[in-house]
Every structure is written in structure tokens, then in C-alpha cells.
Design a protein around this motif. Structure first.
Motif, PDB file in Angstrom:
ATOM      1  N   ALA A  39       4.263   4.851   4.136  1.00 19.30           N
ATOM      2  CA  ALA A  39       5.293   3.871   3.814  1.00 19.30           C
ATOM      3  C   ALA A  39       5.202   3.437   2.353  1.00 19.30           C
ATOM      4  O   ALA A  39       6.216   3.288   1.667  1.00 19.30           O
ATOM      5  CB  ALA A  39       5.181   2.668   4.742  1.00 19.30           C
ATOM      6  N   VAL A  40       3.987   3.247   1.852  1.00 24.36           N
ATOM      7  CA  VAL A  40       3.791   2.870   0.450  1.00 24.36           C
ATOM      8  C   VAL A  40       4.255   3.998  -0.466  1.00 24.36           C
ATOM      9  O   VAL A  40       4.917   3.770  -1.480  1.00 24.36           O
ATOM     10  CB  VAL A  40       2.316   2.495   0.181  1.00 24.36           C
ATOM     11  CG1 VAL A  40       2.066   2.259  -1.300  1.00 24.36           C
ATOM     12  CG2 VAL A  40       1.941   1.261   0.993  1.00 24.36           C
ATOM     13  N   HIS A  41       3.942   5.229  -0.100  1.00 27.26           N
ATOM     14  CA  HIS A  41       4.365   6.393  -0.887  1.00 27.26           C
ATOM     15  C   HIS A  41       5.894   6.490  -0.927  1.00 27.26           C
ATOM     16  O   HIS A  41       6.477   6.726  -1.987  1.00 27.26           O
ATOM     17  CB  HIS A  41       3.759   7.664  -0.292  1.00 27.26           C
ATOM     18  CG  HIS A  41       4.135   8.909  -1.023  1.00 27.26           C
ATOM     19  ND1 HIS A  41       3.641   9.203  -2.270  1.00 27.26           N
ATOM     20  CD2 HIS A  41       4.981   9.920  -0.694  1.00 27.26           C
ATOM     21  CE1 HIS A  41       4.165  10.350  -2.675  1.00 27.26           C
ATOM     22  NE2 HIS A  41       4.974  10.802  -1.738  1.00 27.26           N
ATOM     23  N   THR A  42       6.549   6.295   0.220  1.00 21.03           N
ATOM     24  CA  THR A  42       8.010   6.337   0.282  1.00 21.03           C
ATOM     25  C   THR A  42       8.620   5.253  -0.601  1.00 21.03           C
ATOM     26  O   THR A  42       9.598   5.492  -1.310  1.00 21.03           O
ATOM     27  CB  THR A  42       8.493   6.172   1.738  1.00 21.03           C
ATOM     28  OG1 THR A  42       7.954   7.244   2.510  1.00 21.03           O
ATOM     29  CG2 THR A  42      10.002   6.182   1.833  1.00 21.03           C
ATOM     30  N   ALA A  43       8.038   4.060  -0.588  1.00 24.54           N
ATOM     31  CA  ALA A  43       8.535   2.971  -1.438  1.00 24.54           C
ATOM     32  C   ALA A  43       8.392   3.334  -2.914  1.00 24.54           C
ATOM     33  O   ALA A  43       9.311   3.089  -3.711  1.00 24.54           O
ATOM     34  CB  ALA A  43       7.789   1.683  -1.126  1.00 24.54           C
ATOM     35  N   ALA A  44       7.264   3.920  -3.284  1.00 28.73           N
ATOM     36  CA  ALA A  44       7.050   4.325  -4.674  1.00 28.73           C
ATOM     37  C   ALA A  44       8.055   5.391  -5.088  1.00 28.73           C
ATOM     38  O   ALA A  44       8.604   5.349  -6.196  1.00 28.73           O
ATOM     39  CB  ALA A  44       5.617   4.834  -4.855  1.00 28.73           C
ATOM     40  N   GLU A  45       8.339   6.345  -4.197  1.00 31.05           N
ATOM     41  CA  GLU A  45       9.337   7.374  -4.498  1.00 31.05           C
ATOM     42  C   GLU A  45      10.723   6.772  -4.664  1.00 31.05           C
ATOM     43  O   GLU A  45      11.483   7.190  -5.526  1.00 31.05           O
ATOM     44  CB  GLU A  45       9.352   8.434  -3.396  1.00 31.05           C
ATOM     45  CG  GLU A  45       8.183   9.378  -3.460  1.00 31.05           C
ATOM     46  CD  GLU A  45       8.259  10.452  -2.381  1.00 31.05           C
ATOM     47  OE1 GLU A  45       9.048  10.311  -1.428  1.00 31.05           O
ATOM     48  OE2 GLU A  45       7.511  11.436  -2.505  1.00 31.05           O
TER      49      GLU A  45
END
Length: 102
Positions: free
Chosen positions: A87-93
Motif C-alpha cells: 500500500a505504501v509503494h502504491t501511494a508512492a507510485e
């Protein structure tokens, strides 16, 4: 009375039954008894926490999680719902997407 999926349905709720399906509900007291007997130490609170976590990881809104778990405050839900690495990775993307940079 109308039938849905082969189940007779009425607008009047039957105590202990789901109004949409007519299926029996499992009350907290009975669930605690079953978990104490068959759950290997599992508690209802753990199931509630797990459900909230899975919903949060699936990007379900906090309002929906509150409705599902019966929490009354956003602060309570935030205690249980912790974003995973995905979820954190998706937000960063999302923040670094070309569309966002304009």
C-alpha cells in the motif's frame, strides 16, 4: 412474500436471522463459546482486527471499515488498520506518476 435466491424475504427482520438471506446469525456469546472450544486460543477481537486489516490492505475506505467492524470513531479504526508495504509503494507510485507532475 418475494423470494431472493430461493429464500423467502420479508421487510420484517426475524431476530437472529439476516434479513436479506434468512440465514441464522452467529451471536457473540455463541461465537465465544465455539472459539473457546475449537479456536486454539483464538479470540473474537483477533478476528475483528484481522478483518479490519484485510479491508485496509484492500484499500477499503475507513468509513466502510467502521461500518463493518462496528467502530464508532476513526481513531479506533486507525489503531487496527496499518498499511502494508504494498500500500505504501502504491501511494508512492501515485505521487510520482507523470500525470501528477503535470
Amino acid at each position: 412474500m418475494p423470494a431472493r435466491n430461493g429464500v423467502i424475504w420479508s421487510a420484517t427482520a426475524i431476530p437472529g436471522r439476516e434479513p436479506e438471506t434468512g440465514r441464522a446469525r452467529l451471536g457473540y456469546d455463541r461465537a465465544r463459546i465455539l472459539l473457546a472450544h475449537y479456536g486454539n486460543g483464538l479470540r473474537l477481537h483477533q478476528l475483528r482486527h484481522s478483518a479490519a486489516t484485510h479491508l485496509g490492505n484492500a484499500n477499503v475506505s475507513a468509513n466502510v471499515i467502521m461500518a463493518k467492524t462496528g467502530h464508532k470513531s476513526l481513531r479506533s479504526v486507525q489503531r487496527y488498520v496499518r498499511p502494508g508495504l504494498a500500500a505504501v509503494h502504491t501511494a508512492a507510485e501515485t505521487l510520482s506518476s507523470p500525470r501528477r507532475r503535470g
